[in-house]
Scaffold this motif. Structure first.
Motif, PDB file in Angstrom:
ATOM      1  N   ASP A  31      41.869  33.491 -43.807  1.00 44.77           N
ATOM      2  CA  ASP A  31      40.580  33.637 -43.659  1.00 44.77           C
ATOM      3  C   ASP A  31      40.199  33.702 -43.252  1.00 44.77           C
ATOM      4  N   TRP A  32      39.857  34.208 -42.037  1.00 41.63           N
ATOM      5  CA  TRP A  32      38.417  35.273 -40.926  1.00 41.63           C
ATOM      6  C   TRP A  32      38.816  36.571 -42.229  1.00 41.63           C
ATOM      7  N   LEU A  33      39.602  37.078 -43.131  1.00 44.15           N
ATOM      8  CA  LEU A  33      39.400  38.407 -43.409  1.00 44.15           C
ATOM      9  C   LEU A  33      39.027  37.534 -45.041  1.00 44.15           C
ATOM     10  N   ARG A  34      39.611  37.087 -45.313  1.00 42.88           N
ATOM     11  CA  ARG A  34      38.539  35.992 -47.109  1.00 42.88           C
ATOM     12  C   ARG A  34      37.219  36.602 -47.268  1.00 42.88           C
ATOM     13  N   GLU A  35      36.678  35.423 -45.587  1.00 44.63           N
ATOM     14  CA  GLU A  35      35.460  35.496 -45.582  1.00 44.63           C
ATOM     15  C   GLU A  35      34.311  36.618 -45.361  1.00 44.63           C
ATOM     16  N   ARG A  36      35.730  38.103 -45.061  1.00 45.06           N
ATOM     17  CA  ARG A  36      34.752  39.290 -45.006  1.00 45.06           C
ATOM     18  C   ARG A  36      35.609  39.385 -46.479  1.00 45.06           C
ATOM     19  N   GLN A  37      35.411  39.492 -47.538  1.00 49.18           N
ATOM     20  CA  GLN A  37      35.677  40.183 -48.578  1.00 49.18           C
ATOM     21  C   GLN A  37      36.990  41.088 -48.423  1.00 49.18           C
ATOM     22  N   GLN A  38      37.624  39.883 -48.097  1.00 47.31           N
ATOM     23  CA  GLN A  38      39.355  40.621 -47.718  1.00 47.31           C
ATOM     24  C   GLN A  38      40.270  40.168 -48.363  1.00 47.31           C
ATOM     25  N   ASP A  39      41.081  41.071 -49.297  1.00 50.99           N
ATOM     26  CA  ASP A  39      42.812  40.359 -49.496  1.00 50.99           C
ATOM     27  C   ASP A  39      43.511  40.340 -47.971  1.00 50.99           C
ATOM     28  N   PRO A  40      43.880  38.841 -47.538  1.00 48.51           N
ATOM     29  CA  PRO A  40      44.745  38.828 -47.001  1.00 48.51           C
ATOM     30  C   PRO A  40      46.059  39.008 -47.063  1.00 48.51           C
ATOM     31  N   ALA A  41      46.617  39.640 -48.709  1.00 48.22           N
ATOM     32  CA  ALA A  41      47.885  40.252 -48.478  1.00 48.22           C
ATOM     33  C   ALA A  41      48.204  41.457 -48.251  1.00 48.22           C
ATOM     34  N   ASP A  42      46.795  42.657 -47.969  1.00 50.64           N
ATOM     35  CA  ASP A  42      46.963  43.905 -48.168  1.00 50.64           C
ATOM     36  C   ASP A  42      47.148  43.687 -46.574  1.00 50.64           C
ATOM     37  N   TYR A  43      46.976  43.107 -45.842  1.00 45.56           N
ATOM     38  CA  TYR A  43      47.613  42.840 -44.145  1.00 45.56           C
ATOM     39  C   TYR A  43      48.615  42.601 -43.754  1.00 45.56           C
ATOM     40  N   GLU A  44      49.314  43.033 -43.073  1.00 50.17           N
ATOM     41  CA  GLU A  44      50.209  42.568 -41.557  1.00 50.17           C
ATOM     42  C   GLU A  44      49.370  42.199 -40.107  1.00 50.17           C
ATOM     43  N   ILE A  45      49.573  41.227 -40.501  1.00 49.55           N
ATOM     44  CA  ILE A  45      48.547  40.268 -39.459  1.00 49.55           C
ATOM     45  C   ILE A  45      49.566  40.467 -37.683  1.00 49.55           C
ATOM     46  N   LEU A  46      49.348  41.201 -36.554  1.00 51.77           N
ATOM     47  CA  LEU A  46      50.440  40.816 -35.248  1.00 51.77           C
ATOM     48  C   LEU A  46      49.451  40.574 -34.272  1.00 51.77           C
ATOM     49  N   PHE A  47      50.174  39.206 -33.512  1.00 51.08           N
ATOM     50  CA  PHE A  47      49.106  39.027 -32.292  1.00 51.08           C
ATOM     51  C   PHE A  47      49.957  39.506 -30.775  1.00 51.08           C
ATOM     52  N   HIS A  48      49.643  40.276 -29.856  1.00 54.35           N
ATOM     53  CA  HIS A  48      49.682  40.737 -29.431  1.00 54.35           C
ATOM     54  C   HIS A  48      48.740  39.432 -27.737  1.00 54.35           C
ATOM     55  N   LYS A  49      50.034  39.596 -27.064  1.00 51.16           N
ATOM     56  CA  LYS A  49      49.630  38.129 -26.098  1.00 51.16           C
ATOM     57  C   LYS A  49      50.036  38.988 -24.795  1.00 51.16           C
ATOM     58  N   LYS A  50      47.937  39.509 -24.183  1.00 49.35           N
ATOM     59  CA  LYS A  50      47.904  40.167 -22.778  1.00 49.35           C
ATOM     60  C   LYS A  50      47.503  39.086 -21.045  1.00 49.35           C
ATOM     61  N   PRO A  51      47.840  39.268 -20.475  1.00 53.76           N
ATOM     62  CA  PRO A  51      47.425  38.622 -19.547  1.00 53.76           C
ATOM     63  C   PRO A  51      45.535  38.960 -19.819  1.00 53.76           C
ATOM     64  N   ALA A  52      45.116  37.751 -19.214  1.00 51.99           N
ATOM     65  CA  ALA A  52      43.506  37.424 -19.371  1.00 51.99           C
ATOM     66  C   ALA A  52      42.584  38.191 -18.451  1.00 51.99           C
ATOM     67  N   PRO A  53      41.254  38.736 -18.618  1.00 50.41           N
ATOM     68  CA  PRO A  53      40.875  39.818 -17.932  1.00 50.41           C
ATOM     69  C   PRO A  53      40.512  39.691 -16.403  1.00 50.41           C
ATOM     70  N   PRO A  54      40.587  39.743 -15.050  1.00 54.51           N
ATOM     71  CA  PRO A  54      40.645  38.988 -13.484  1.00 54.51           C
ATOM     72  C   PRO A  54      38.967  38.378 -14.090  1.00 54.51           C
ATOM     73  N   GLY A  55      39.077  37.355 -13.432  1.00 54.95           N
ATOM     74  CA  GLY A  55      37.353  36.332 -13.418  1.00 54.95           C
ATOM     75  C   GLY A  55      37.391  35.428 -14.515  1.00 54.95           C
ATOM     76  N   SER A  56      38.519  35.869 -15.410  1.00 45.98           N
ATOM     77  CA  SER A  56      38.211  34.304 -16.599  1.00 45.98           C
ATOM     78  C   SER A  56      39.553  33.261 -16.173  1.00 45.98           C
ATOM     79  N   ARG A  57      38.358  32.701 -16.912  1.00 53.16           N
ATOM     80  CA  ARG A  57      38.778  31.075 -17.370  1.00 53.16           C
ATOM     81  C   ARG A  57      40.231  30.664 -17.512  1.00 53.16           C
ATOM     82  N   GLU A  58      40.632  31.430 -17.958  1.00 47.69           N
ATOM     83  CA  GLU A  58      41.530  32.174 -19.381  1.00 47.69           C
ATOM     84  C   GLU A  58      43.031  32.773 -18.898  1.00 47.69           C
ATOM     85  N   VAL A  59      44.293  32.104 -18.848  1.00 46.80           N
ATOM     86  CA  VAL A  59      45.555  32.347 -18.717  1.00 46.80           C
ATOM     87  C   VAL A  59      46.052  34.388 -19.755  1.00 46.80           C
ATOM     88  N   ILE A  60      45.678  33.960 -20.706  1.00 43.25           N
ATOM     89  CA  ILE A  60      45.571  34.841 -21.834  1.00 43.25           C
ATOM     90  C   ILE A  60      45.358  35.034 -22.522  1.00 43.25           C
TER      91      ILE A  60
END
Length: 86
Positions: A31-60
C-alpha cells in the motif's frame, strides 16, 4: 518546516512484528508503494529483524528491503524513505 511523521512505515511494520501480525506487513508496504506511484508487483519485499538501538524503548526493529524483480537497482530515495526512522 516539514512535519516529522512519527508513524513511518518502518515503525508501523515493527509494531506489526511485535504484535504477531507480521503477515499483514507485506500488504502494508505494498500500500505504501502504491501511495508513491510504484507498482508493488515490481518489488520483492524482505524484512530483517534486528535488535533495537541502545536507549530505544523497542526490543527489535525491522528493516525493510526492496528488490526489483527485473534485476534493476531500486531507486536510492525509495529504499531510504522506506526505512526512515521516526
Amino acid at each position: 518546516m516539514a512535519r516529522i511523521n512519527p508513524y513511518t512505515i518502518r515503525l508501523q511494520v515493527t509494531r506489526m512484528f511485535q504484535e504477531g501480525q507480521s503477515f499483514f506487513a507485506t500488504i502494508k508496504v505494498q500500500d505504501w508503494l502504491r501511495e508513491r506511484q510504484q507498482d508493488p508487483a515490481d518489488y520483492e519485499i524482505l524484512f530483517h529483524k534486528k535488535p533495537a538501538p541502545p536507549g530505544s524503548r523497542e526490543v527489535i526493529t525491522v528493516e525493510i528491503e526492496l528488490r526489483r524483480r527485473d534485476g534493476k537497482p531500486v531507486d536510492a530515495w525509495l529504499q531510504e524513505e522506506v526505512n526512515l526512522s521516526a
